[in-house]
Design an enzyme around this catalytic site. Sequence first.
Site, PDB file in Angstrom:
ATOM      1  N   LYS A   1      46.604  38.984  50.513  1.00  0.00           N
ATOM      2  CA  LYS A   1      46.604  38.071  49.358  1.00  0.00           C
ATOM      3  C   LYS A   1      48.008  38.330  48.556  1.00  0.00           C
ATOM      4  O   LYS A   1      49.249  38.093  48.935  1.00  0.00           O
ATOM      5  CB  LYS A   1      45.435  38.040  48.513  1.00  0.00           C
ATOM      6  CG  LYS A   1      44.322  37.250  49.844  1.00  0.00           C
ATOM      7  CD  LYS A   1      43.150  36.684  48.182  1.00  0.00           C
ATOM      8  CE  LYS A   1      42.508  37.759  47.664  1.00  0.00           C
ATOM      9  NZ  LYS A   1      42.303  39.199  48.493  1.00  0.00           N
TER      10      LYS A   1
ATOM     11  N   ARG B   1      37.564  32.924  41.971  1.00  0.00           N
ATOM     12  CA  ARG B   1      36.772  33.715  42.490  1.00  0.00           C
ATOM     13  C   ARG B   1      35.590  33.045  42.603  1.00  0.00           C
ATOM     14  O   ARG B   1      34.636  33.904  43.220  1.00  0.00           O
ATOM     15  CB  ARG B   1      36.573  34.664  42.261  1.00  0.00           C
ATOM     16  CG  ARG B   1      38.212  35.629  42.938  1.00  0.00           C
ATOM     17  CD  ARG B   1      37.859  37.420  41.771  1.00  0.00           C
ATOM     18  NE  ARG B   1      38.182  38.147  42.813  1.00  0.00           N
ATOM     19  CZ  ARG B   1      40.030  38.350  42.705  1.00  0.00           C
ATOM     20  NH1 ARG B   1      40.787  38.438  41.708  1.00  0.00           N
ATOM     21  NH2 ARG B   1      39.578  39.884  43.642  1.00  0.00           N
TER      22      ARG B   1
ATOM     23  N   ARG C   1      45.150  52.371  42.244  1.00  0.00           N
ATOM     24  CA  ARG C   1      44.540  51.946  41.631  1.00  0.00           C
ATOM     25  C   ARG C   1      43.361  52.278  41.373  1.00  0.00           C
ATOM     26  O   ARG C   1      42.253  53.074  42.075  1.00  0.00           O
ATOM     27  CB  ARG C   1      44.424  50.374  41.932  1.00  0.00           C
ATOM     28  CG  ARG C   1      45.490  49.075  41.540  1.00  0.00           C
ATOM     29  CD  ARG C   1      45.230  47.854  42.511  1.00  0.00           C
ATOM     30  NE  ARG C   1      44.079  47.723  42.555  1.00  0.00           N
ATOM     31  CZ  ARG C   1      43.809  46.165  42.248  1.00  0.00           C
ATOM     32  NH1 ARG C   1      44.555  45.661  43.229  1.00  0.00           N
ATOM     33  NH2 ARG C   1      42.700  45.995  42.330  1.00  0.00           N
TER      34      ARG C   1
HETATM   35  P1  AMP Z   1      42.504  41.938  42.814  1.00  0.00           P
HETATM   36  O1  AMP Z   1      43.672  42.626  41.672  1.00  0.00           O
HETATM   37  O2  AMP Z   1      42.732  40.566  42.750  1.00  0.00           O
HETATM   38  O3  AMP Z   1      41.530  42.490  43.509  1.00  0.00           O
HETATM   39  O4  AMP Z   1      41.279  41.494  41.198  1.00  0.00           O
HETATM   40  C1  AMP Z   1      41.203  43.170  40.608  1.00  0.00           C
HETATM   41  C2  AMP Z   1      40.040  42.641  39.462  1.00  0.00           C
HETATM   42  O5  AMP Z   1      39.723  41.918  38.495  1.00  0.00           O
HETATM   43  C3  AMP Z   1      38.155  42.671  40.162  1.00  0.00           C
HETATM   44  O6  AMP Z   1      37.702  43.091  41.619  1.00  0.00           O
HETATM   45  C4  AMP Z   1      37.700  41.776  38.758  1.00  0.00           C
HETATM   46  O7  AMP Z   1      37.564  42.452  38.345  1.00  0.00           O
HETATM   47  C5  AMP Z   1      39.320  41.377  38.193  1.00  0.00           C
HETATM   48  N1  AMP Z   1      39.199  39.964  38.133  1.00  0.00           N
HETATM   49  C6  AMP Z   1      40.986  39.763  39.085  1.00  0.00           C
HETATM   50  N2  AMP Z   1      40.257  38.054  39.503  1.00  0.00           N
HETATM   51  C7  AMP Z   1      39.641  37.430  38.967  1.00  0.00           C
HETATM   52  C8  AMP Z   1      38.449  36.031  39.036  1.00  0.00           C
HETATM   53  N3  AMP Z   1      39.114  34.615  39.558  1.00  0.00           N
HETATM   54  N4  AMP Z   1      37.860  36.416  38.529  1.00  0.00           N
HETATM   55  C9  AMP Z   1      36.661  36.892  37.570  1.00  0.00           C
HETATM   56  N5  AMP Z   1      37.614  38.617  37.743  1.00  0.00           N
HETATM   57  C10 AMP Z   1      38.717  38.827  38.475  1.00  0.00           C
END
Ligand code: AMP
Length: 216
Positions: free
Chosen positions: A13, A89, A161
């Site tokens: 994404k 999400r 990360r």
């Molecule tokens: P990502 O970079 O999209 O993989 O997001 C990293 C982390 O941020 C996720 O594993 C969640 O802990 C948190 N996170 C990101 N977006 C959301 C969301 N819409 N709702 C809740 N937690 C989120």
Amino acid sequence: MRLILLGAPGAGKGTQAQHLKDTAKSSLIVMGDILREAIAKKTPIGLEAEKYVHKGALVPDKVVIEIATSRIDAKDCLENGFILDGFPRTCEQAQALDKKLLAQKKKLDRVIYYSISDEIAMERICGRLTCTKCKAIYHIVSSPPKKTGICDTCGSELGHRKDDSPEVIRERLKNYHHETEPLLQYYKKQNILLEIDAKCSEDVILKDTLKKLNLA
Ligand code: AMP
């Protein structure tokens, strides 16, 4: 255009969002980046979010809904539309977004679902490198930087990360299946869901995305 990118962690994404934002001429909203920045700056939201992000859990709906809805109300998003990566999400987040758009008298154009197996997702995330400055994404095998550890785009250092470790990824995938996958049905019912096979190369996925959005 107002777009949502959906898919498991590692579906690509973030990479596609970077390509799409110029073509669609829309503002990019990456929830994970917003949270990581808040964590790095130790803001009140960052201190709260950190407890969840590092173990692969979802940050409470109330926190992310407030971030996303106020961002969508900003002038650039109102004028140019937006591409949402990582939000919504959960069903509660999707409903809050619908409510906000209804108040703005705007509509989502499309929700793009990048489909991928857990095995490929795991493989991709374990080898993922992210630029610490411009957030460009690389992979140690499939798309390495020209110079080891250095971003091709801005010359900054690349890093792993903290939540890209196998144990945390398993938790993130579990949460994805449990909390986020039901959104596919939610958007299918609204007739705006497009599915794209995300196991192909970056270029092929981009071509398919642009074609399905009538932007090619
Ligand atoms: P990502 O970079 O999209 O993989 O997001 C990293 C982390 O941020 C996720 O594993 C969640 O802990 C948190 N996170 C990101 N977006 C959301 C969301 N819409 N709702 C809740 N937690 C989120």
